[in-house]
Motif scaffolding. Structure first.
Motif: not given
Length: 185
Positions: A146-160
């Motif tokens: 719970k250090k990041v929100a779900e939408d932040e994690e999803r955006r980061a996955q897209d960037d990766i």
């Protein structure tokens, strides 16, 4: 935290592409280039030293490399190191200089080298995908903690994923260039 994961993934992917460039430079085409001898080690008074550190490596013409050792007594050792290397070259000492003529590649040898190049490329693609997998795993761990929100994690996955696609496109471009070099007569 997300920025660190993305930065680390980008650095590792860039290193993978650079390592592939280095590996492809070792696969010889019909032309001579000075970098071909960079990884060959010669016994320099008991120390294994790369050839460019014991002599001057130059091109005499499109198919001949010349090595001029700084210490005249090193010419036979350089000649032996090149002959014993995995490059299949046959150097000849001419006075103080070691001449390395590049043999013409046969069609069969070219096809074998293309197989080697494609194998190296596939290994690089796998390495990039492994970096992506590790980065996405790290992102999911951050989400679990719970250090990041779900939408932040999803955006980061897209960037990766975009980084991965870019790196694989770079790898494909390098392979295409090397294959065209190998097939050029």
């Amino acid at each position: 935290m997300i920025a660190d994961v993305k930065k680390t993934a980008e650095q590792k992917m860039r290193k993978t592409v650079e390592a592939l460039k280095t590996d492809l430079a070792k696969v010889r085409t019909g032309r001579a280039h000075a970098g071909l001898l960079d990884h060959i080690m010669v016994d320099y008074y008991g120390t294994q030293t790369p050839i460019p550190q014991v002599g001057n490596v130059t091109l005499l013409d499109a198919r001949t490399i010349a090595v001029s050792p700084w210490d005249r007594k090193m010419a036979p050792a350089i000649e032996k190191a090149i002959r014993d290397s995995d490059l299949g070259l046959n150097p000849a000492a001419m006075g103080e200089t070691v001449r390395v003529p590049m043999p013409v590649l046969t069609e069969e040898r070219r096809k074998d080298l293309i197989k080697v190049v494609r194998h190296e490329g596939e290994n690089a693609r796998v390495a990039v995908r492994n970096v992506r997998r590790a980065a996405i795993h790290d992102l999911k761990e951050l989400l679990k903690q719970k250090k990041v929100a779900e939408d932040e994690e999803r955006r980061a996955q897209d960037d990766i994923q975009k980084l991965t696609d870019r790196s694989i496109a770079d790898i494909d471009k390098l392979l295409q260039q090397k294959e065209s070099d190998l097939m050029a007569v």
